[in-house]
Design a protein around this motif. Structure first.
Motif, PDB file in Angstrom:
ATOM      1  N   THR A 193      -3.626  31.476  25.708  1.00  0.00           N
ATOM      2  CA  THR A 193      -3.545  32.528  24.947  1.00  0.00           C
ATOM      3  C   THR A 193      -4.811  32.948  24.417  1.00  0.00           C
ATOM      4  O   THR A 193      -5.085  34.203  23.920  1.00  0.00           O
TER       5      THR A 193
ATOM      6  N   LEU B  99      -2.320  38.441  26.166  1.00  0.00           N
ATOM      7  CA  LEU B  99      -0.963  37.966  26.275  1.00  0.00           C
ATOM      8  C   LEU B  99      -0.406  38.038  25.008  1.00  0.00           C
ATOM      9  O   LEU B  99       0.980  38.144  24.769  1.00  0.00           O
ATOM     10  N   GLY B 100      -1.246  37.926  23.691  1.00  0.00           N
ATOM     11  CA  GLY B 100      -0.515  38.108  22.421  1.00  0.00           C
ATOM     12  C   GLY B 100      -0.080  39.405  22.298  1.00  0.00           C
ATOM     13  O   GLY B 100       0.475  39.495  21.206  1.00  0.00           O
TER      14      GLY B 100
END
Length: 355
Positions: free
Chosen positions: A82, A88-89
């Protein structure tokens, strides 16, 4: 179908490249382990109908289940991934979603930027793609400017060390100022574009020398943000100083209510080493910005705040009008409140500074 239990780690691990897109990372991890992209995607929970993503224009969004499975097969824990794969966040896929892996085009105006060739050396034959933040990027480690607008290419900056230094200062400004720095950089770039298109300020000096170092002339519009970058950062820093004071209702340098901001414009010219050019007409670009960033705190309230201190330089600035919403992706000029655009005719310019 997703299997139960943890997955076996693949033999080869892909090293972290901060800011890399998920699509790029998956391609690298698959290639290191002799897998097709689709094979790796299936392992982490994609449908059998998944297609290979084109990392130049597409991103792979992962849900929490797919992220955990990627952590297992890659040998990196989810927190590590992450931090490295920042998109991804931004995924909106929930843990309950059936489709934990989705391939989608980047929104219009968002284009991933190739990582610096020096940073990507030894990471495989495929280019490494980074999450889009604008139409170009600077690598201070290897001295490269990576351009995305007119096709992917990279420019060595050996002859332009001031551009690398400017980027170091920009990163420092962003760290201190927070998201609002992106709006200030956008506005500062537009002011520099105004100067460039009107052939004011540094055109006969450093800007021409930078164009010659790059081997381009004025027709190469892609190079303009690079050519004016050092001055853009100085202007953005100067804007941040004024905005910290505006945030508490003060005029520049703590002057009394109604005090002219002409002193701020002169100060910017002095910082740039272009006081004469500023007085000869360069002030108009800054005055246009001041009109959009006028101090709207009523005089009575300003007087009550007479002893208020500006926001400390180490504290992020809250978003102020006219930048209550600042997108973190896309073209920098689209964030600016100033109306003109590179390559288009200049609009009418205001002449009175904001109070």
């Amino acid at each position: 179908m997703v299997s139960e239990g943890p997955l076996a780690r693949l033999p080869q691990r892909a090293v972290r490249v901060r800011g890399e897109t998920v699509a790029s990372f998956l391609w690298r991890l698959a290639g290191l382990n002799g897998l097709a992209f689709e094979d790796l995607a299936w392992r982490i929970g994609a449908a059998r109908t998944v297609r290979a993503a084109d990392p130049a224009v597409e991103e792979v969004w992962l849900g929490p289940v797919a992220l955990q499975r990627l952590a297992e097969v890659s040998g990196h824990d989810a927190a590590y991934l992450t931090r490295a794969l920042v998109s991804l966040g931004q995924s909106r896929i929930s843990a309950r979603a059936r489709r934990q892996v989705q391939v989608e085009p980047w929104p219009q105006g968002w284009l991933p930027v190739q990582a610096c060739a020096g940073c990507a050396a030894g990471l495989g034959e495929r280019p490494v793609w980074r999450v889009p933040g604008g139409q170009w990027a600077v690598c201070t480690r290897h001295g490269r400017w990576t351009e995305v607008e007119q096709g992917q290419f990279q420019v060595r900056l050996e002859g332009l060390p001031e551009v690398v230094e400017a980027h170091v200062r920009r990163v420092r400004l962003e760290r201190r100022t927070g998201l609002y720095a992106r709006a200030l950089l956008a506005d500062a770039q537009q002011v520099a574009v105004y100067w460039w298109q009107c052939r004011q300020m540094a055109w006969r000096g450093v800007w021409r020398a930078r164009q010659e170092a790059l081997g381009v002339d004025r027709s190469a519009l892609w190079a303009v943000p690079l050519v004016v970058y050092p001055e853009t950062v100085v202007v953005a820093e100067s804007m941040a100083v004024r905005e910290r004071q505006r945030a508490v209702g003060r005029s520049f340098a703590g002057g009394p209510a109604g005090w002219s901001t002409g002193r701020w414009v002169q100060w910017v010219g002095d910082r740039l080493g272009m006081g004469e050019e500023m007085a000869a007409g360069g002030h108009r670009g800054l005055e246009a910005w001041l009109v959009s960033h006028r101090n709207t705190v009523p005089v009575v309230e300003r007087l009550a705040r007479a002893e208020a201190r500006a926001v400390p330089r180490s504290a992020p600035l809250a978003l102020l009008e006219p930048h209550r919403v600042v997108p973190v992706h896309g073209r920098l000029e689209e964030v600016s409140c100033l109306p003109w655009r590179l390559g288009s005719p200049m609009t009418g310019m205001p002449f009175r500074p904001a109070g």
